[in-house]
Design an enzyme around this catalytic site. Structure first.
Site, PDB file in Angstrom:
ATOM      1  N   GLN A  86       0.836  -1.194   0.000  1.00 23.25           N
ATOM      2  CA  GLN A  86       0.000   0.000   0.000  1.00 23.25           C
ATOM      3  C   GLN A  86       0.875   1.250   0.000  1.00 23.25           C
ATOM      4  O   GLN A  86       0.403   2.346  -0.214  1.00 23.25           O
ATOM      5  CB  GLN A  86      -0.907   0.002   1.239  1.00 23.25           C
ATOM      6  CG  GLN A  86      -1.918  -1.118   1.277  1.00 23.25           C
ATOM      7  CD  GLN A  86      -2.694  -1.107   2.579  1.00 23.25           C
ATOM      8  OE1 GLN A  86      -3.522  -0.229   2.797  1.00 23.25           O
ATOM      9  NE2 GLN A  86      -2.379  -2.034   3.467  1.00 23.25           N
ATOM     10  N   HIS A 104      -1.363   1.671  -4.193  1.00 27.01           N
ATOM     11  CA  HIS A 104      -1.780   3.071  -4.025  1.00 27.01           C
ATOM     12  C   HIS A 104      -0.868   4.051  -4.755  1.00 27.01           C
ATOM     13  O   HIS A 104      -0.825   5.239  -4.436  1.00 27.01           O
ATOM     14  CB  HIS A 104      -1.852   3.413  -2.523  1.00 27.01           C
ATOM     15  CG  HIS A 104      -2.885   2.617  -1.804  1.00 27.01           C
ATOM     16  ND1 HIS A 104      -2.859   2.427  -0.444  1.00 27.01           N
ATOM     17  CD2 HIS A 104      -3.984   1.956  -2.245  1.00 27.01           C
ATOM     18  CE1 HIS A 104      -3.894   1.671  -0.092  1.00 27.01           C
ATOM     19  NE2 HIS A 104      -4.586   1.377  -1.152  1.00 27.01           N
TER      20      HIS A 104
HETATM   21  N1  APR Z   1       6.461  -2.256  12.418  1.00 26.97           N
HETATM   22  C1  APR Z   1       5.294  -2.824  11.953  1.00 26.97           C
HETATM   23  N2  APR Z   1       4.081  -2.200  12.018  1.00 26.97           N
HETATM   24  C2  APR Z   1       4.055  -0.978  12.596  1.00 26.97           C
HETATM   25  C3  APR Z   1       5.213  -0.336  13.101  1.00 26.97           C
HETATM   26  C4  APR Z   1       6.454  -1.040  12.985  1.00 26.97           C
HETATM   27  N3  APR Z   1       7.599  -0.523  13.422  1.00 26.97           N
HETATM   28  N4  APR Z   1       4.847   0.888  13.609  1.00 26.97           N
HETATM   29  C5  APR Z   1       3.486   0.986  13.426  1.00 26.97           C
HETATM   30  N5  APR Z   1       3.022  -0.139  12.830  1.00 26.97           N
HETATM   31  C6  APR Z   1       1.659  -0.471  12.436  1.00 26.97           C
HETATM   32  C7  APR Z   1       0.556   0.162  13.266  1.00 26.97           C
HETATM   33  O1  APR Z   1       0.266  -0.612  14.411  1.00 26.97           O
HETATM   34  C8  APR Z   1      -0.612   0.162  12.277  1.00 26.97           C
HETATM   35  O2  APR Z   1      -1.367  -1.046  12.370  1.00 26.97           O
HETATM   36  O3  APR Z   1       1.467   0.015  11.128  1.00 26.97           O
HETATM   37  C9  APR Z   1       0.074   0.220  10.911  1.00 26.97           C
HETATM   38  C10 APR Z   1      -0.064   1.558  10.204  1.00 26.97           C
HETATM   39  O4  APR Z   1      -1.415   1.739   9.903  1.00 26.97           O
HETATM   40  P1  APR Z   1      -1.855   2.977   8.976  1.00 26.97           P
HETATM   41  O5  APR Z   1      -1.181   4.199   9.436  1.00 26.97           O
HETATM   42  O6  APR Z   1      -3.333   2.941   8.927  1.00 26.97           O
HETATM   43  O7  APR Z   1      -1.228   2.618   7.556  1.00 26.97           O
HETATM   44  P2  APR Z   1      -1.789   1.659   6.412  1.00 26.97           P
HETATM   45  O8  APR Z   1      -2.583   0.532   6.964  1.00 26.97           O
HETATM   46  O9  APR Z   1      -0.656   1.315   5.523  1.00 26.97           O
HETATM   47  O10 APR Z   1      -2.755   2.691   5.637  1.00 26.97           O
HETATM   48  C11 APR Z   1      -3.396   2.264   4.503  1.00 26.97           C
HETATM   49  O11 APR Z   1      -4.279   4.455   4.115  1.00 26.97           O
HETATM   50  O12 APR Z   1      -3.931   6.697   4.171  1.00 26.97           O
HETATM   51  C12 APR Z   1      -4.034   5.610   3.344  1.00 26.97           C
HETATM   52  O13 APR Z   1      -3.170   5.322   1.184  1.00 26.97           O
HETATM   53  C13 APR Z   1      -2.810   5.367   2.501  1.00 26.97           C
HETATM   54  O14 APR Z   1      -1.720   3.302   1.966  1.00 26.97           O
HETATM   55  C14 APR Z   1      -2.319   4.019   2.999  1.00 26.97           C
HETATM   56  C15 APR Z   1      -3.580   3.368   3.515  1.00 26.97           C
END
Ligand code: APR
Length: 233
Positions: A86, A104
């Site tokens: 993503q 994305h």
């Molecule tokens: N290692 C692994 N996971 C982690 C770490 C780490 N060091 N730090 C944080 N996380 C986890 C968090 O617990 C959370 O579940 O990463 C996740 C981040 O979640 P989001 O910020 O929601 O990101 P994501 O799921 O990739 O978002 C999806 O949303 O805004 C849009 O297009 C954008 O691609 C993105 C999509």
């Protein structure tokens, strides 16, 4: 070789210094996400969008792939690895992953506003702006304006179908660092065939079905555990 499919989110790049989206209360680098990542936001204020992604690109220059990205490359020795991400950063590619599908979009690319199939890798000397930044005045060789090659909220996700195809072929599926709140990406898990081994690496995991093996750790630690686990099988 067994097919190992990775589905990664912002969490895998967190330890490379790139903030996630929802760990910062919806403020993406101090901008309301919908102002900088939605189709309406783009129509409303394209100059802000160009400026925002210019900042992201410059920030990305200072980031390096971390041990989690590198660990997935290591697994290519034993498995036919396909990465679905993503993330719009290029850290999987910079780590050396051979097969990366971006759901994305990609931060280091822009595309024509009139002909979306005309995609340009930055820096690109065919554009009127030849560096890593673009504006509403940037023109491609056809004289057309360009926009970030990013899937904004409210836009379709053309790579979703190919991603489903990869998940349906997987012997092992590993979901890393995603909150599983954004669809259709969050639905990929459901396309795993019965009997596929499924792992989820996230220090703050979302709730998932019981057939998913949760590794509640940061990506760098979780991928190291996964490599040991898969090699001891
Ligand atoms: N290692 C692994 N996971 C982690 C770490 C780490 N060091 N730090 C944080 N996380 C986890 C968090 O617990 C959370 O579940 O990463 C996740 C981040 O979640 P989001 O910020 O929601 O990101 P994501 O799921 O990739 O978002 C999806 O949303 O805004 C849009 O297009 C954008 O691609 C993105 C999509």
């Amino acid at each position: 070789m067994k097919k190992l499919v990775i589905s990664s989110g912002a969490g895998i790049s967190a330890e490379s210094g790139i903030k996630t989206f929802r760990d910062a209360d919806g403020l993406w680098e101090n901008y309301p996400v919908m102002d900088v990542a939605s189709h309406e936001g783009f129509l409303r204020n394209p100059a802000l969008i160009h400026q925002f992604y210019n900042e992201r690109r410059l920030q990305l220059q200072g980031a390096q792939p971390n041990a989690a990205h590198l660990g997935l490359v290591e697994l290519e020795k034993d498995f036919d690895v396909r990465v679905i991400t993503q993330n719009v950063d290029d850290l999987h590619e910079r780590a050396g992953s051979a097969n990366v599908l971006h759901l994305h979009g990609e931060l280091m690319k822009v595309r024509s506003m009139r002909h979306p199939e005309r995609i340009y890798q930055l820096p690109c000397d065919q554009l009127t702006d030849k560096g890593l930044t673009t504006t509403v005045d940037t023109r491609d060789p056809y004289g057309d304006p360009v926009r970030p090659h990013i899937v904004f909220f409210g836009e379709s996700v053309p790579e979703f179908e190919p991603a489903v195809g990869l998940v349906q072929q997987a012997d092992i599926l590993v979901v890393i660092g995603t909150s599983l709140v954004v669809y259709p990406a969050a639905a990929l898990l459901q396309y795993a065939r019965r009997g596929t081994e499924v792992y989820y690496i996230d220090p703050n995991p979302a709730s998932v079905p019981s057939w998913v093996h949760v590794i509640p750790k940061k990506a760098t630690e979780g991928v190291a555990d996964l490599i040991k686990l898969l090699r001891n099988q």
